[in-house]
Scaffold this active site. Structure first.
Site, PDB file in Angstrom:
ATOM      1  N   GLY A 100       6.286   7.633  31.811  1.00 26.25           N
ATOM      2  CA  GLY A 100       6.137   8.533  32.950  1.00 26.25           C
ATOM      3  C   GLY A 100       6.767   7.988  34.222  1.00 26.25           C
ATOM      4  O   GLY A 100       7.403   8.722  34.985  1.00 26.25           O
ATOM      5  N   SER A 101       6.602   6.687  34.458  1.00 27.97           N
ATOM      6  CA  SER A 101       7.130   6.099  35.697  1.00 27.97           C
ATOM      7  C   SER A 101       8.642   6.248  35.769  1.00 27.97           C
ATOM      8  O   SER A 101       9.184   6.679  36.798  1.00 27.97           O
ATOM      9  CB  SER A 101       6.768   4.609  35.779  1.00 27.97           C
ATOM     10  OG  SER A 101       5.374   4.455  35.755  1.00 27.97           O
ATOM     11  N   ASN A 181      -4.227  12.118  38.427  1.00 31.02           N
ATOM     12  CA  ASN A 181      -4.726  11.128  37.479  1.00 31.02           C
ATOM     13  C   ASN A 181      -6.076  10.538  37.870  1.00 31.02           C
ATOM     14  O   ASN A 181      -6.767   9.980  37.028  1.00 31.02           O
ATOM     15  CB  ASN A 181      -3.702  10.017  37.268  1.00 31.02           C
ATOM     16  CG  ASN A 181      -3.148   9.489  38.561  1.00 31.02           C
ATOM     17  OD1 ASN A 181      -2.620  10.240  39.378  1.00 31.02           O
ATOM     18  ND2 ASN A 181      -3.289   8.200  38.783  1.00 31.02           N
ATOM     19  N   GLN A 209      -0.492  13.762  33.321  1.00 29.65           N
ATOM     20  CA  GLN A 209      -1.902  14.012  32.966  1.00 29.65           C
ATOM     21  C   GLN A 209      -2.093  15.376  32.319  1.00 29.65           C
ATOM     22  O   GLN A 209      -3.119  15.634  31.694  1.00 29.65           O
ATOM     23  CB  GLN A 209      -2.797  13.911  34.212  1.00 29.65           C
ATOM     24  CG  GLN A 209      -2.961  12.503  34.745  1.00 29.65           C
ATOM     25  CD  GLN A 209      -3.743  11.584  33.815  1.00 29.65           C
ATOM     26  OE1 GLN A 209      -4.633  12.016  33.089  1.00 29.65           O
ATOM     27  NE2 GLN A 209      -3.415  10.312  33.823  1.00 29.65           N
ATOM     28  N   SER A 229       4.383  11.416  29.520  1.00 23.63           N
ATOM     29  CA  SER A 229       4.272  10.086  28.935  1.00 23.63           C
ATOM     30  C   SER A 229       3.381  10.156  27.699  1.00 23.63           C
ATOM     31  O   SER A 229       2.272  10.695  27.758  1.00 23.63           O
ATOM     32  CB  SER A 229       3.654   9.144  29.971  1.00 23.63           C
ATOM     33  OG  SER A 229       3.464   7.875  29.398  1.00 23.63           O
ATOM     34  N   HIS A 231       1.606   8.024  25.950  1.00 22.00           N
ATOM     35  CA  HIS A 231       0.317   7.320  25.776  1.00 22.00           C
ATOM     36  C   HIS A 231      -0.856   8.007  26.469  1.00 22.00           C
ATOM     37  O   HIS A 231      -1.999   7.573  26.336  1.00 22.00           O
ATOM     38  CB  HIS A 231       0.440   5.848  26.183  1.00 22.00           C
ATOM     39  CG  HIS A 231       0.487   5.567  27.646  1.00 22.00           C
ATOM     40  ND1 HIS A 231      -0.619   5.183  28.352  1.00 22.00           N
ATOM     41  CD2 HIS A 231       1.505   5.606  28.546  1.00 22.00           C
ATOM     42  CE1 HIS A 231      -0.283   4.972  29.618  1.00 22.00           C
ATOM     43  NE2 HIS A 231       0.998   5.233  29.770  1.00 22.00           N
ATOM     44  N   THR A 267      19.671   1.543  22.928  1.00 28.26           N
ATOM     45  CA  THR A 267      19.356   2.084  21.602  1.00 28.26           C
ATOM     46  C   THR A 267      17.987   2.752  21.643  1.00 28.26           C
ATOM     47  O   THR A 267      17.025   2.178  22.156  1.00 28.26           O
ATOM     48  CB  THR A 267      19.383   0.952  20.552  1.00 28.26           C
ATOM     49  OG1 THR A 267      20.677   0.352  20.609  1.00 28.26           O
ATOM     50  CG2 THR A 267      19.113   1.488  19.157  1.00 28.26           C
ATOM     51  N   CYS A 354      -3.703   1.148  38.489  1.00 28.32           N
ATOM     52  CA  CYS A 354      -2.820   0.386  39.382  1.00 28.32           C
ATOM     53  C   CYS A 354      -3.572  -0.111  40.612  1.00 28.32           C
ATOM     54  O   CYS A 354      -3.227  -1.128  41.182  1.00 28.32           O
ATOM     55  CB  CYS A 354      -1.652   1.239  39.836  1.00 28.32           C
ATOM     56  SG  CYS A 354      -1.261   2.567  38.718  1.00 28.32           S
TER      57      CYS A 354
END
Ligand SMILES: *Cc1c(COP(=O)(O)O)cnc(C)c1O
Length: 426
Positions: A100-101, A181, A209, A229, A231, A267, A354
């Protein structure tokens, strides 16, 4: 209170844990309730199986011309089509990123680069975006861009009208997150998209989110760029997507080979991409059913925690993610509360991953008008479909006890109760 000091003091009274952090309970049984799904989710069986099969069988480099390479290229192309289908776009509009970042960085820098070339150096956003967005904007400000931060009000929800009022002749981008988030509030994305479309301004949304949890159709919702993202929806870590509408020229952040149409060298992480496709498809197929289950559990948790005196729910009660609960408790320090809950087998968060560990209060809670003292006493509990009603009932009880215990030791609480200090949360 100093975070490390708190940890040291609590470490003395805390019971032993096993290697992966499960608390040792009565009768030597280990128990853990995971309520930090906004930080990351456990991989689903479907995603894990898809990745394992890929790692065992698809080992070629998609850029190789031989059959082993071409098998990998086909698997990659397949995953791209499946992901595009979940978002309502074309596979040519999908770029794989490291998460996501990176997707947020690339989206914002691309729009800024295009805008800068024609003298458009103004960007509209909100005060409570993820740091991947806010820090990228800070970088642009140092390069002469101007940023308008829209007020998200006490309920954490923007009005489309604010966006249309903020757009100027020189606006090159509007970037507003789909769902927050920390406090889980959901923005009127389609209406914001409409405003941007009408004014001819690129609209990016950080949907990290939202993806897999809320309905997404980029065409219907007038979204020009979107980040997600894997995860955050039971896929693997370190892989994400930047959707960019055909015609938007992406700036390259990673230089090298011609992968991802020359927009992101390196790759391809085929197992992660396959795992992400499997996780997203599954999340979209089960979305309605899970949303119903989660919002029921969420509302039970909210009702239980609201019984704690001098507590407040952060963010709109209705316009929020099905699995998000975020409270402030007056006279309580968030980090201490987390450690006590961890001891009771509950994995929670005080805000975004964070900011925890730092002494700065959450910028999200400050953005919805919570003062520093109150913002420090926050607790975020984010659910997944694996949680049960029993776990929620246990959690309500555990939080009540932990808040009571911490208040009992707190000089601030004593001052509040004695009337030497006035309560902020009534
Ligand atoms: C987790 C998160 C990100 C960052 O995603 P990563 O894949 O961890 O880089 C960005 N925005 C929001 C809203 C998030 O929740």
């Amino acid at each position: 209170m100093n975070y490390l000091l708190t940890r040291w003091v609590l470490a003395i009274i805390i019971k032993p844990t096993d290697k992966i952090g499960n608390t040792k309970r009565k009768g030597n049984a280990y128990m853990r309730i995971y309520l930090d799904n906004a930080a990351t989710t456990k991989m689903s069986r479907t995603a894990t199986d898809a990745m394992l099969a890929c790692m065992e069988n698809v080992y070629g480099n998609p850029s190789s011309l031989h059959s082993v390479g071409q098998a990998a290229a086909e698997a990659l192309g397949n995953a791209r089509v499946r992901i595009a289908k979940c978002l309502g776009c074309s596979d040519r509009e999908i770029t794989f990123t490291s998460g996501g970042s990176e997707a947020d960085n690339q989206a914002i820098l691309s729009a800024a680069c295009a805008g800068g070339k024609i003298g458009k150096k103004h960007i509209v956003t909100t005060a409570f975006e993820h740091h991947a967005v806010l820090h990228t904007l800070d970088k642009l400000k140092r390069e002469g861009f101007e940023v308008t931060y829209l007020d998200v009000h006490e309920n954490g929800v923007l009005l489309p009208r604010q966006v249309s009022d903020a757009i100027r002749e020189d606006t090159c981008l509007v970037t507003v997150m789909y769902a927050n988030n920390e406090i889980g509030t959901v923005q009127p994305i389609e209406a914001i998209g409409q405003v941007c479309r009408a004014k001819g301004v690129i609209f990016h949304t950080d949907a990290v989110q939202a993806a897999g949890h809320l309905h997404i159709d980029v065409k219907e919702q007038n979204i020009d760029m979107l980040s997600l993202s894997a995860h955050k929806f039971h896929g693997p870590k370190g892989i994400g997507v930047l959707y960019a509408k055909t015609g938007i020229d992406l700036t390259t952040l990673v230089e090298g080979g011609a992968q991802e149409r020359g927009k992101r060298a390196g790759t391809e992480n085929i197992p992660a991409i396959i795992g992400m496709a499997a996780a997203l498809e599954e999340a979209c197929a089960t979305m309605d059913e899970h949303a119903k289950k989660l919002s029921d559990l969420r509302d039970k948790l909210i009702a239980g925690l609201a019984e704690i005196p001098h507590s407040v729910l952060n963010g709109d009660a209705c316009k929020r993610l099905p699995g998000n609960v975020n409270f402030c408790f007056e006279g309580v320090e968030g980090e201490s509360l987390l450690l006590l809950l961890d001891d009771k087998g509950i994995c929670a968060s005080s805000g975004s991953a964070c900011t925890s560990g730092s002494l700065e209060p959450s910028h999200v809670l400050l953005a919805i008008g919570r003062v520093h003292d109150i913002a420090h006493g926050s607790l975020r509990l984010t659910l997944s479909e694996e949680n049960t009603g029993e776990q929620i009932a246990y959690t309500v009880q555990a939080v009540k006890e932990a808040v009571g215990y911490l208040r009992g030791m707190s000089p601030v609480w004593r001052a509040l109760v004695n009337g030497e200090k006035e309560f902020i949360i009534k």
